[in-house]
Enzyme design. Structure first.
Site, PDB file in Angstrom:
ATOM      1  N   ASP A  42      63.310 -39.363  17.037  1.00 22.79           N
ATOM      2  CA  ASP A  42      64.195 -40.344  16.413  1.00 22.79           C
ATOM      3  C   ASP A  42      65.350 -39.625  15.744  1.00 22.79           C
ATOM      4  O   ASP A  42      65.373 -38.397  15.689  1.00 22.79           O
ATOM      5  CB  ASP A  42      63.426 -41.209  15.397  1.00 22.79           C
ATOM      6  CG  ASP A  42      62.525 -40.378  14.473  1.00 22.79           C
ATOM      7  OD1 ASP A  42      62.747 -39.162  14.369  1.00 22.79           O
ATOM      8  OD2 ASP A  42      61.619 -40.962  13.863  1.00 22.79           O
ATOM      9  N   ASN A  98      54.267 -46.474   5.075  1.00 21.52           N
ATOM     10  CA  ASN A  98      54.181 -47.889   5.449  1.00 21.52           C
ATOM     11  C   ASN A  98      53.606 -48.066   6.861  1.00 21.52           C
ATOM     12  O   ASN A  98      53.615 -49.158   7.402  1.00 21.52           O
ATOM     13  CB  ASN A  98      55.558 -48.559   5.351  1.00 21.52           C
ATOM     14  CG  ASN A  98      56.558 -47.981   6.351  1.00 21.52           C
ATOM     15  OD1 ASN A  98      56.237 -47.023   7.069  1.00 21.52           O
ATOM     16  ND2 ASN A  98      57.744 -48.544   6.416  1.00 21.52           N
ATOM     17  N   HIS A 101      54.702 -46.569   9.644  1.00 24.27           N
ATOM     18  CA  HIS A 101      55.616 -46.382  10.789  1.00 24.27           C
ATOM     19  C   HIS A 101      55.225 -45.118  11.566  1.00 24.27           C
ATOM     20  O   HIS A 101      54.597 -44.208  11.029  1.00 24.27           O
ATOM     21  CB  HIS A 101      57.089 -46.366  10.351  1.00 24.27           C
ATOM     22  CG  HIS A 101      57.564 -45.130   9.654  1.00 24.27           C
ATOM     23  ND1 HIS A 101      58.591 -45.126   8.751  1.00 24.27           N
ATOM     24  CD2 HIS A 101      57.164 -43.835   9.739  1.00 24.27           C
ATOM     25  CE1 HIS A 101      58.793 -43.895   8.311  1.00 24.27           C
ATOM     26  NE2 HIS A 101      57.949 -43.101   8.895  1.00 24.27           N
ATOM     27  N   GLU A 111      59.253 -49.110  12.616  1.00 24.60           N
ATOM     28  CA  GLU A 111      58.883 -49.659  11.317  1.00 24.60           C
ATOM     29  C   GLU A 111      57.955 -50.871  11.508  1.00 24.60           C
ATOM     30  O   GLU A 111      57.881 -51.432  12.620  1.00 24.60           O
ATOM     31  CB  GLU A 111      60.154 -50.076  10.565  1.00 24.60           C
ATOM     32  CG  GLU A 111      61.084 -48.915  10.204  1.00 24.60           C
ATOM     33  CD  GLU A 111      60.644 -48.135   8.964  1.00 24.60           C
ATOM     34  OE1 GLU A 111      59.427 -47.915   8.770  1.00 24.60           O
ATOM     35  OE2 GLU A 111      61.530 -47.728   8.188  1.00 24.60           O
TER      36      GLU A 111
HETATM   37  P1  PGA Z   1      56.703 -36.630   6.437  1.00 31.09           P
HETATM   38  O1  PGA Z   1      57.271 -37.872   7.252  1.00 31.09           O
HETATM   39  O2  PGA Z   1      56.151 -35.661   7.395  1.00 31.09           O
HETATM   40  O3  PGA Z   1      57.917 -36.116   5.729  1.00 31.09           O
HETATM   41  O4  PGA Z   1      55.677 -37.172   5.486  1.00 31.09           O
HETATM   42  C1  PGA Z   1      56.526 -38.473   8.235  1.00 31.09           C
HETATM   43  C2  PGA Z   1      57.114 -39.809   8.615  1.00 31.09           C
HETATM   44  O5  PGA Z   1      57.665 -40.503   7.749  1.00 31.09           O
HETATM   45  O6  PGA Z   1      56.998 -40.195   9.793  1.00 31.09           O
END
Ligand code: PGA
Length: 223
Positions: free
Chosen positions: A63, A122, A124, A129
């Site tokens: 992404d 959350n 995602h 999302e």
């Molecule tokens: P993080 O992010 O590795 O910084 O916790 C993961 C995500 O939000 O997909």
């Protein structure tokens, strides 16, 4: 860096390295964020030491933000963390920001062999999302407030976080031959439990990962 995080980083880096050694022209789906940094550091070290050959591999960022400063794109993140330390050709490193039809490109390259993904608080996965349909391909999204807050550190301040992003869809991720969920931090324990043992629902996109036949979770805590 705690011992558990070091172990997580080692295991995930080994998975990528094994895939690359077994199939030198592998296609990888790669995440960004804090969790995979240790994994990339090891891969970078092994590559710089000549232990890994990326010359035929292809890497696809999962992404990216729309409208971020160039130095803050996930393309830049992956280049700094991994690509520049390897011998992967620059034109084998893809990012959904710069490709019109990401799914067509991935399909034309033979599909993803190994996708590594993270999970947001959350639920995602990549930037799919809550509310994202299971049958989703690469698409643009609005980031939720929770994701904007969680990623504020990367931009210095919350107000600087772009609100729009582009992401691989769940369909593409689930189409990967192998799937690894890489998770760091006890604050993800609850969401991981719900994603892995609760019902599959669009409200928790990571719950669809349960469907994958070759799915592995690597975490630096027990869950
Ligand atoms: P993080 O992010 O590795 O910084 O916790 C993961 C995500 O939000 O997909």
């Amino acid at each position: 860096m705690g011992a558990d995080y070091q172990q997580l980083s080692f295991k995930s880096a080994e998975s990528v390295a094994d895939q690359l050694r077994g199939k030198p022209d592998s296609c990888f789906g790669l995440p960004t964020g804090r969790s995979p940094l240790g994994c990339y550091q090891l891969l970078a070290e092994w590559s710089a030491a000549g232990k890994l050959d990326w010359s035929q591999a292809r890497c696809f960022a999962l992404d990216d933000y729309i409208g971020a400063d160039e130095s803050r794109t996930f393309q830049a993140y992956l280049d700094e963390a991994l690509y520049r330390h390897t011998n992967i050709p620059k034109d084998h490193c893809y990012d959904p920001l710069f490709v019109d039809n990401y799914d067509r490109l991935i399909a034309d390259c033979g599909g993803l062999d190994l996708a590594m993904v993270g999970i947001g608080r959350n639920g995602h996965v990549a930037f799919n999302e809550p509310g994202t349909p299971r049958q989703s391909w690469a698409h643009c999204i609005w980031l939720t407030e929770s994701t904007v807050k969680a990623n504020a550190g990367y931009f210095g301040e919350e107000r600087l976080v772009p609100r729009r992003a582009v992401t691989m869809g769940l369909e593409t991720l689930l189409g990967s031959k192998k799937l690894i969920l890489l998770v760091s931090g006890e604050h993800k324990k609850e969401i991981i439990r719900r994603a892995l043992s609760g019902p599959r629902t669009v409200e928790l996109p990571a719950s669809f990962l349960q469907e994958h036949p070759c799915f592995k979770v690597l975490a630096d805590f027990d869950f």
